[in-house]
Write a protein that holds these residues in place. Structure first.
Motif, short mmCIF file in Angstrom:
data_model
loop_
_atom_site.label_atom_id
_atom_site.label_comp_id
_atom_site.label_asym_id
_atom_site.label_seq_id
_atom_site.Cartn_x
_atom_site.Cartn_y
_atom_site.Cartn_z
N LEU B 37 -0.83 -1.05 0.64
CA LEU B 37 -0.54 0.43 1.90
C LEU B 37 -1.94 0.66 1.37
O LEU B 37 -2.43 1.90 2.19
N MET B 38 -2.28 0.61 0.32
CA MET B 38 -3.54 1.78 -0.16
C MET B 38 -4.95 0.38 0.32
O MET B 38 -5.94 1.33 1.56
N HIS B 39 -4.73 -0.77 0.66
CA HIS B 39 -6.07 -1.48 1.18
C HIS B 39 -5.83 -0.75 3.21
O HIS B 39 -6.48 -0.84 3.51
N ALA B 43 -8.75 1.41 5.94
CA ALA B 43 -8.56 0.60 7.31
C ALA B 43 -8.07 1.48 8.21
O ALA B 43 -9.32 1.34 9.61
N ALA B 44 -6.99 2.26 8.59
CA ALA B 44 -6.01 2.58 9.62
C ALA B 44 -7.65 4.14 9.30
O ALA B 44 -7.74 4.25 10.89
N HIS B 54 2.14 -2.93 9.57
CA HIS B 54 1.85 -2.47 8.21
C HIS B 54 1.18 -1.15 8.19
O HIS B 54 1.05 -0.41 6.78
N GLY B 55 1.70 -0.24 8.20
CA GLY B 55 1.82 1.53 8.87
C GLY B 55 2.56 2.01 8.03
O GLY B 55 4.34 1.16 7.93
N LEU B 56 2.34 2.54 7.11
CA LEU B 56 3.64 3.49 6.53
C LEU B 56 4.54 4.27 7.39
O LEU B 56 6.18 4.22 7.12
N ASP B 94 2.52 10.89 -3.93
CA ASP B 94 1.87 11.65 -3.29
C ASP B 94 2.13 11.46 -1.44
O ASP B 94 1.32 12.34 -0.51
N CYS B 95 2.35 10.46 -1.38
CA CYS B 95 2.51 10.13 0.09
C CYS B 95 2.44 10.69 1.15
O CYS B 95 2.53 11.40 2.31
N PHE B 96 3.35 11.69 0.39
CA PHE B 96 5.02 12.43 1.58
C PHE B 96 4.49 14.12 1.53
O PHE B 96 4.94 14.57 1.84
#
Lengths: 232, 108
Positions: B37-39, B43-44, B54-56, B94-96
């Motif tokens: 996810l971090m990588h 990039a995105a 590969h997206g969340l 904390d993504c959300f």
């Protein structure tokens, strides 16, 4: 005023030298996983003579697409303004959003590198790095950067937004990367918005820019904005 | 003809991703999902390089947990796929605060 067109002319000339290399279909989506390329510069040309003062189709479409507009404090990513010439009283209605400057003050002042300019000229906020200092909000001469001060729920999947971060028009990167037009351009009923790749001399926008005079807002600042206006 | 084939392939691509297995076996995903996810997030978000699947967003769509009424549970709910584990190991996620934690209900 003089620096902009000259620079554009040079770019176009540079591309004319090696057309085979650059004349790919710019509207097509990039291959999956590939990064935005400096071989594109996305531009938006707004013909104010075709922009109806009472119409807010672009604003409504943006709000719907990006999901802002909940709390009153939500900045309008795009808004309709009325520009009045003081000497004559002539009034012009136009949409105003992030001008996607080539020399963006918001990127210059950002202490964390959150405010960024993508290779294809789109100015964005990387919210992962944004600390909510609001320098960019203050630096933008167009008042087109905003700060989210309330919790956000039910965001659009393609547009993450959150409390404590800065945001602004993204030129609909998520649509652009998939080969679609920005929501405002698609919604414009009067055909006042022309979108395309400035580095493609055959693109409609390049031809329109060559054919008729246009200007950037606050051109005296020399920011080389990607959004240009006709009929001001 | 070729264009039509490409169009069909493009339309079917998301389905293929959805039906496929996860990016790696569960044991590996448990250890490395944060790195993936971090990588991909830089990039995105910064370069616009989005790897399909590969997206969340893709994680959320596949790993959705639904309540008795069939509604997708939000990240605050302990049954949420991410929350269930993160609560247990006491690692805040904390993504959300910016990303939505449930799939967009309209077909994607």
């Amino acid at each position: 005023m003089s620096a902009g067109p000259t620079r554009r002319g040079l770019l176009a000339a540079a591309i004319a030298v090696a057309p085979g290399l650059f004349l790919v279909a710019n509207a097509a989506p990039r291959p999956p996983g590939s990064a935005a390329s400096a071989r594109n510069r996305w531009d938006l040309l707004i013909d104010t003579t075709r922009c109806d003062a009472g119409c807010t189709a672009c604003v409504d479409a943006c709000r719907q697409e990006q999901g802002w507009g909940g709390p009153a404090s939500d900045g309008p990513w795009i808004r309709k303004i009325e520009a009045i010439e003081m000497q004559t009283g002539r009034s012009v209605s136009l949409p105003l959003m992030c001008q996607h400057c080539a020399e963006p003050p918001c990127v210059e002042v950002c202490p964390t590198g959150a405010s960024l300019r993508r290779a294809d000229g789109i100015v964005l906020v990387d919210r992962h790095r944004c600390i909510g200092c609001r320098y960019c909000v203050m630096a933008c001469p167009f008042a087109a950067r905003f700060f989210v001060d309330a919790e956000v729920h039910d965001q659009r999947a393609a547009t993450p937004r959150g409390k404590g971060t800065a945001e602004g028009c993204t030129l609909c990167v998520h649509r652009l990367d998939a080969g679609r037009l920005p929501a405002c351009v698609e919604a414009c009923a009067g055909g006042a918005m022309l979108f395309g790749d400035l580095l493609d001399p055959a693109a409609g926008i390049s031809q329109a820019l060559r054919a008729r005079a246009s200007t950037a807002l606050r051109a005296e600042l020399g920011l080389d904005a990607a959004i240009r206006y006709q009929g001001l | 003809m070729r264009a039509a084939f490409l169009l069909v392939a493009l339309l079917l691509a998301p389905l293929a991703v959805r039906a496929a297995e996860c990016l790696a076996p569960p044991a590996e995903m448990r250890r490395t999902h944060m790195d993936i996810l971090m990588h991909d997030r830089s990039a995105a978000a910064r370069d616009g390089a989005r790897r399909p699947g590969h997206g969340l967003d893709d994680c959320i769509t596949c790993h959705v947990v639904r309540d008795a009424g069939g509604a997708a549970v939000d990240a605050a709910d302990p049954r949420h796929f991410c929350t269930s584990c993160h609560m247990k190991v006491a690692v805040s996620v904390d993504c959300f605060s910016c990303h939505r934690a449930t799939p967009t209900e309209a077909a994607r």
